[in-house]
Design an enzyme around this catalytic site. Structure first.
Site, PDB file in Angstrom:
ATOM      1  N   GLU A  44       0.872  -1.177   0.000  1.00 45.88           N
ATOM      2  CA  GLU A  44       0.000   0.000   0.000  1.00 45.88           C
ATOM      3  C   GLU A  44       0.907   1.224   0.000  1.00 45.88           C
ATOM      4  O   GLU A  44       1.692   1.418   0.939  1.00 45.88           O
ATOM      5  CB  GLU A  44      -0.932   0.059   1.216  1.00 45.88           C
ATOM      6  CG  GLU A  44      -1.903   1.243   1.115  1.00 45.88           C
ATOM      7  CD  GLU A  44      -2.741   1.523   2.358  1.00 45.88           C
ATOM      8  OE1 GLU A  44      -3.690   2.313   2.259  1.00 45.88           O
ATOM      9  OE2 GLU A  44      -2.431   0.965   3.430  1.00 45.88           O
ATOM     10  N   ASP A 118      -3.278  11.516  -1.631  1.00 45.06           N
ATOM     11  CA  ASP A 118      -3.417  12.981  -1.611  1.00 45.06           C
ATOM     12  C   ASP A 118      -3.807  13.458  -3.011  1.00 45.06           C
ATOM     13  O   ASP A 118      -3.157  13.090  -3.988  1.00 45.06           O
ATOM     14  CB  ASP A 118      -2.098  13.624  -1.182  1.00 45.06           C
ATOM     15  CG  ASP A 118      -1.704  13.222   0.236  1.00 45.06           C
ATOM     16  OD1 ASP A 118      -2.605  13.114   1.085  1.00 45.06           O
ATOM     17  OD2 ASP A 118      -0.502  12.999   0.486  1.00 45.06           O
ATOM     18  N   ASP A 154     -12.297   9.117  -2.110  1.00 45.62           N
ATOM     19  CA  ASP A 154     -13.567   9.855  -2.016  1.00 45.62           C
ATOM     20  C   ASP A 154     -13.548  11.037  -2.987  1.00 45.62           C
ATOM     21  O   ASP A 154     -14.547  11.741  -3.103  1.00 45.62           O
ATOM     22  CB  ASP A 154     -13.732  10.425  -0.603  1.00 45.62           C
ATOM     23  CG  ASP A 154     -12.656  11.460  -0.332  1.00 45.62           C
ATOM     24  OD1 ASP A 154     -11.450  11.108  -0.419  1.00 45.62           O
ATOM     25  OD2 ASP A 154     -12.995  12.628  -0.109  1.00 45.62           O
TER      26      ASP A 154
HETATM   27  N1  SAM Z   1      -4.105   5.244   2.918  1.00 49.92           N
HETATM   28  C1  SAM Z   1      -4.454   5.888   4.176  1.00 49.92           C
HETATM   29  C2  SAM Z   1      -5.960   5.924   4.341  1.00 49.92           C
HETATM   30  O1  SAM Z   1      -6.670   5.695   3.358  1.00 49.92           O
HETATM   31  O2  SAM Z   1      -6.428   6.174   5.465  1.00 49.92           O
HETATM   32  C3  SAM Z   1      -3.839   7.290   4.273  1.00 49.92           C
HETATM   33  C4  SAM Z   1      -4.352   8.299   3.292  1.00 49.92           C
HETATM   34  S1  SAM Z   1      -3.520   9.880   3.445  1.00 49.92           S
HETATM   35  C5  SAM Z   1      -4.600  11.010   2.683  1.00 49.92           C
HETATM   36  C6  SAM Z   1      -2.232   9.748   2.226  1.00 49.92           C
HETATM   37  C7  SAM Z   1      -0.912   9.260   2.821  1.00 49.92           C
HETATM   38  O3  SAM Z   1      -0.003   9.067   1.756  1.00 49.92           O
HETATM   39  C8  SAM Z   1      -0.291  10.262   3.774  1.00 49.92           C
HETATM   40  O4  SAM Z   1       0.005   9.635   5.007  1.00 49.92           O
HETATM   41  C9  SAM Z   1       0.978  10.705   3.042  1.00 49.92           C
HETATM   42  O5  SAM Z   1       2.040  11.025   3.913  1.00 49.92           O
HETATM   43  C10 SAM Z   1       1.281   9.484   2.198  1.00 49.92           C
HETATM   44  N2  SAM Z   1       2.098   9.786   1.011  1.00 49.92           N
HETATM   45  C11 SAM Z   1       1.860  10.747   0.093  1.00 49.92           C
HETATM   46  N3  SAM Z   1       2.819  10.773  -0.847  1.00 49.92           N
HETATM   47  C12 SAM Z   1       3.682   9.773  -0.514  1.00 49.92           C
HETATM   48  C13 SAM Z   1       4.885   9.296  -1.089  1.00 49.92           C
HETATM   49  N4  SAM Z   1       5.408   9.866  -2.196  1.00 49.92           N
HETATM   50  N5  SAM Z   1       5.527   8.262  -0.487  1.00 49.92           N
HETATM   51  C14 SAM Z   1       5.019   7.696   0.631  1.00 49.92           C
HETATM   52  N6  SAM Z   1       3.883   8.114   1.229  1.00 49.92           N
HETATM   53  C15 SAM Z   1       3.223   9.136   0.670  1.00 49.92           C
END
Ligand code: SAM
Length: 213
Positions: A44, A118, A154
């Site tokens: 993931e 994101d 979403d």
């Molecule tokens: N997947 C989880 C959920 O659905 O509850 C977390 C969603 S959160 C909006 C997105 C996560 O992706 C954040 O914790 C962010 O730090 C991580 N993330 C974004 N870009 C990333 C990257 N290039 N490498 C690793 N993690 C990343």
């Protein structure tokens, strides 16, 4: 995601090498040794606080899961979950997904999950979206042939963008739901963000795509 500075997080990750892999580059091409078995590996990307990988691992003991998260202050909560759950088939990598090829070689990974990535809505940030073409190429370079990406969000704008990006890349769409929680899809495991957004009444979009051989 709101980030709280947790200066102790890196140190705590180092205290649990059975869950948080400190030197992932040394396992490239040899992840079966880390897990102690040759089972398929699902990652993931952007695992956040790790609810999805933990519950998927509990439900599917014959699959190995790796949660990848950029921020140690966030992944530390995933570590706490694993310490509690004591599951042998989940590992965590506190790394940037743009460097995935340093840790995995072609065929190491059987499936990529992208959950509530994101959205980066501004055009100038397109390259940061985890479904941007450069990321799709990166996943292809670590996945098995005909490997899959399973994506849910979403965010309608990100979903539309991602469907186009998958299509332009030549990926095959094998599953699509425009309202996952009202669909007949079975075995959905909710992520933290999914619980939060669906509680507010927002619909969840989901698709599966596959690389062509
Ligand atoms: N997947 C989880 C959920 O659905 O509850 C977390 C969603 S959160 C909006 C997105 C996560 O992706 C954040 O914790 C962010 O730090 C991580 N993330 C974004 N870009 C990333 C990257 N290039 N490498 C690793 N993690 C990343």
């Amino acid at each position: 995601m709101r980030l709280r500075h947790k200066p102790w997080a890196g140190e705590k990750l180092g205290q649990y090498p059975q869950y948080a892999i400190a030197d992932p580059e040394t396992h490239k091409g040899n992840w079966a040794e880390v897990f102690g078995n040759p089972n398929p590996i699902h990652i993931e990307v952007g695992t956040g606080k790790g609810q999805f990988v933990t519950e998927m691992a509990r439900a599917n003991p014959d699959i190995n899961y790796i949660g990848i998260e950029l921020y140690d202050s966030v992944i530390i909560t995933a570590l706490d979950r694993l310490i509690e759950a004591e599951l042998p088939n989940v590992k965590l990598l506190n790394v940037n997904a743009k460097d995935l090829k340093e840790y995995f070689e072609k065929g190491d990974v059987d499936r990529v999950y992208l959950n509530f990535s994101d959205p980066w809505p501004k055009n100038r940030h397109e390259k940061r979206r985890l479904t941007y073409k450069d990321f799709l190429k990166l996943y292809e370079e670590i996945l098995v042939d005909e490997g899959e990406i399973h994506f849910k969000t979403d965010n309608q704008g990100l979903f539309e963008y991602s469907l186009q990006s998958f299509s332009h890349y030549g990926l095959l769409l094998t599953y699509l739901s425009l309202d996952l929680h009202k669909s007949e899809f079975e075995g959905n495991i909710m992520t933290e963000y999914e619980e939060k957004f669906s509680a507010k009444g927002q619909r969840i979009y989901r698709c599966e795509v596959k690389y062509r051989s």
